[in-house]
Design a protein around this motif. Structure first.
Motif, PDB file in Angstrom:
ATOM      1  N   ALA A  32      37.238  46.167  35.562  1.00  0.00           N
ATOM      2  CA  ALA A  32      37.627  45.450  34.353  1.00  0.00           C
ATOM      3  C   ALA A  32      36.918  44.099  34.303  1.00  0.00           C
ATOM      4  O   ALA A  32      36.344  43.634  35.295  1.00  0.00           O
ATOM      5  N   ALA A  33      36.972  43.451  33.164  1.00  0.00           N
ATOM      6  CA  ALA A  33      36.465  42.090  33.007  1.00  0.00           C
ATOM      7  C   ALA A  33      37.644  41.132  33.097  1.00  0.00           C
ATOM      8  O   ALA A  33      38.747  41.440  32.637  1.00  0.00           O
ATOM      9  N   ALA A  34      37.436  39.963  33.703  1.00  0.00           N
ATOM     10  CA  ALA A  34      38.513  38.987  33.865  1.00  0.00           C
ATOM     11  C   ALA A  34      37.974  37.578  33.680  1.00  0.00           C
ATOM     12  O   ALA A  34      36.824  37.289  34.029  1.00  0.00           O
ATOM     13  N   GLY A  35      38.801  36.694  33.128  1.00  0.00           N
ATOM     14  CA  GLY A  35      38.427  35.298  32.937  1.00  0.00           C
ATOM     15  C   GLY A  35      39.654  34.425  32.793  1.00  0.00           C
ATOM     16  O   GLY A  35      40.732  34.912  32.425  1.00  0.00           O
ATOM     17  N   VAL A  36      39.503  33.129  33.095  1.00  0.00           N
ATOM     18  CA  VAL A  36      40.616  32.187  33.036  1.00  0.00           C
ATOM     19  C   VAL A  36      40.365  31.175  31.925  1.00  0.00           C
ATOM     20  O   VAL A  36      39.310  30.532  31.882  1.00  0.00           O
ATOM     21  N   ILE A  37      41.345  31.049  31.024  1.00  0.00           N
ATOM     22  CA  ILE A  37      41.277  30.062  29.941  1.00  0.00           C
ATOM     23  C   ILE A  37      42.645  29.412  29.819  1.00  0.00           C
ATOM     24  O   ILE A  37      43.672  30.105  29.732  1.00  0.00           O
ATOM     25  N   ASP A  38      42.664  28.066  29.842  1.00  0.00           N
ATOM     26  CA  ASP A  38      43.918  27.309  29.716  1.00  0.00           C
ATOM     27  C   ASP A  38      44.968  27.760  30.727  1.00  0.00           C
ATOM     28  O   ASP A  38      46.157  27.870  30.413  1.00  0.00           O
ATOM     29  N   ASP A  86      35.633  28.072  26.132  1.00  0.00           N
ATOM     30  CA  ASP A  86      36.950  28.646  25.815  1.00  0.00           C
ATOM     31  C   ASP A  86      36.867  30.002  25.120  1.00  0.00           C
ATOM     32  O   ASP A  86      37.821  30.417  24.459  1.00  0.00           O
ATOM     33  N   LYS A  87      35.744  30.670  25.263  1.00  0.00           N
ATOM     34  CA  LYS A  87      35.629  32.048  24.788  1.00  0.00           C
ATOM     35  C   LYS A  87      35.381  32.964  25.977  1.00  0.00           C
ATOM     36  O   LYS A  87      34.620  32.623  26.891  1.00  0.00           O
ATOM     37  N   GLY A 139      26.808  47.004  23.961  1.00  0.00           N
ATOM     38  CA  GLY A 139      27.096  45.803  23.190  1.00  0.00           C
ATOM     39  C   GLY A 139      28.255  45.016  23.744  1.00  0.00           C
ATOM     40  O   GLY A 139      29.356  45.533  23.895  1.00  0.00           O
ATOM     41  N   GLY A 140      28.018  43.747  24.067  1.00  0.00           N
ATOM     42  CA  GLY A 140      29.070  42.889  24.601  1.00  0.00           C
ATOM     43  C   GLY A 140      30.020  42.408  23.523  1.00  0.00           C
ATOM     44  O   GLY A 140      29.728  42.467  22.329  1.00  0.00           O
ATOM     45  N   VAL A 141      31.174  41.927  23.968  1.00  0.00           N
ATOM     46  CA  VAL A 141      32.168  41.391  23.049  1.00  0.00           C
ATOM     47  C   VAL A 141      32.630  40.028  23.553  1.00  0.00           C
ATOM     48  O   VAL A 141      32.501  39.698  24.739  1.00  0.00           O
ATOM     49  N   ALA A 142      33.157  39.236  22.637  1.00  0.00           N
ATOM     50  CA  ALA A 142      33.714  37.932  22.979  1.00  0.00           C
ATOM     51  C   ALA A 142      35.077  37.798  22.318  1.00  0.00           C
ATOM     52  O   ALA A 142      35.266  38.264  21.184  1.00  0.00           O
ATOM     53  N   TYR A 143      36.009  37.175  23.037  1.00  0.00           N
ATOM     54  CA  TYR A 143      37.347  36.974  22.495  1.00  0.00           C
ATOM     55  C   TYR A 143      37.645  35.490  22.439  1.00  0.00           C
ATOM     56  O   TYR A 143      37.615  34.791  23.460  1.00  0.00           O
TER      57      TYR A 143
END
Length: 372
Positions: free
Chosen positions: A169-175, A228-229, A237-241
């Motif tokens: 999976a993809a993982a990231g930390v925001i706020d 913050d994205k 194709g990549g995606v951004a949230y």
């Protein structure tokens, strides 16, 4: 701020439930709160020597009070944690120990306790002094389990399980929250609904992140957080949230075609290593890749298994070198990166060298930087 926290240092030290309570008078003729203020400012490279001074200081170095004091004094330093895969599914966890006083081996990887339940294809996220190891397959079955490494004491503890099992999976930390996406086949209502989730460590709960149908067919191979994205590169194709506006976006063609392999972000620039042997930086706002110059005569032409981390604002690159006999070598290089007024990127090596040897057939899985 610090004085109010440290005023109760003596009582906090005496009542530590995890370690033997040190005696008072950490430093003769100084109150304990003043001594703590002094000791917390010393660099981590001096801590092994410091632990030999007295039993009370040695005990202090392993208490939450000591780490909290370093944080309040803004004296934390970034430490690299590295995961290697060896002998099939076996995972090795190591941390980079830097000792400038040891001229023969100033930089070495030293082992930390292994994860209790190793898996294949886990995602990783760092919040404070904690490394979250998320999902991964166990016996070829995607898991929803989460393990958390408290890097202050190198101890593992179970974390809140996800709503669905995931691998790669993809993982990231925001706020201060952990976002994960993908790593599951959206063939059931639960997997489709929870294709993306977010963990709030304060509450220990995972929540669903609504996602459009078209993104749920994607399989992720890399991810990063920029401005913050949450960016996740997929096979098609990549995606951004955008977490603040809760909007899904497609990734531009420049980023999509140029991002290969593992990456890290420093000062808003995403760095990755391409198949041609170049370290490149991408500025999202300009939509432009630039080569990191100044390293041609310093680093090897090709960095096998190259993995990157942002270590205190510097770019740390880890790769697999050719060893002798039945071993491969693990090499590291710490690079100061700069952008000039024309936007060109350049790097200067702080140090570079072999830090470990592992059996042939091993490979680098992931590296993380933690402030301690």
């Amino acid at each position: 701020m610090f004085s109010s926290s440290s005023s109760s240092s003596s009582s906090s030290i005496r009542t530590s439930s995890h370690h033997e309570p040190p005696a008072l008078n950490l430093i003769p003729s100084l109150p304990d709160d003043v001594a703590l203020n002094c000791l917390a400012r010393l660099p981590r490279s001096q801590h092994p020597t410091l632990s030999l001074v007295s039993k009370s200081i040695r005990s202090l170095l392993s208490t939450p009070l000591f780490f909290n004091s370093r944080s309040l004094l803004q004296c934390t330093q970034h430490v690299l944690y590295l995961t290697l895969r060896s002998h099939g599914s076996s995972l090795l966890w190591l941390t980079l120990h830097q000792n400038p006083l040891n001229s023969a081996n100033p930089n070495l990887l030293v082992p930390v306790p292994p994860i209790p339940s190793p898996s294949v294809g886990s995602a990783y996220a760092v919040i404070g002094h904690m490394i979250y190891v998320i999902g991964g397959s166990i016996n070829d079955i995607p898991s929803s389990h989460v393990w958390v490494l408290d890097c202050r004491f190198n101890k593992w503890q179970p974390g809140p399980s996800m709503r669905v099992g995931r691998e790669f999976a993809a993982a990231g930390v925001i706020d201060g929250k952990i976002y994960v996406m993908g790593g599951c086949v959206a063939d059931t209502w639960a997997r489709s609904t929870n294709w993306a989730e977010v963990l709030d460590p304060a509450t220990g709960r995972w929540s669903t992140v609504p996602s459009p149908v078209e993104v749920r067919e994607k399989w992720m191979h890399a991810s990063a957080v920029v401005d913050d994205k949450f960016y996740a590169m997929a096979d098609r194709g990549g995606v951004a949230y955008d977490t603040r506006n809760r909007v899904w976006e497609s990734v531009g063609s420049e980023l999509d075609t140029g991002w290969r392999g593992r990456a890290c972000v420093i000062n808003g620039i995403l760095y990755c290593y391409d198949y041609l042997g170049h370290i490149k930086g991408f500025e999202v706002k300009q939509g432009l890749w630039r080569e990191l110059k100044g390293l041609d005569d310093v680093l090897p032409r090709f960095l096998c298994g190259a993995t990157m981390a942002n270590v205190g604002g510097n770019l740390l690159v880890v790769w697999e070198g050719i060893g002798g006999g039945k071993e491969i070598e693990i090499w590291c290089a710490e690079i100061v990166v700069k952008k000039d007024e024309d936007g060109e990127l350049s790097g200067k090596i702080c140090w570079s060298g072999k830090v470990h040897s592992v059996p042939k057939g091993s490979s680098i899985v992931h590296c993380s930087a933690v402030a301690l």
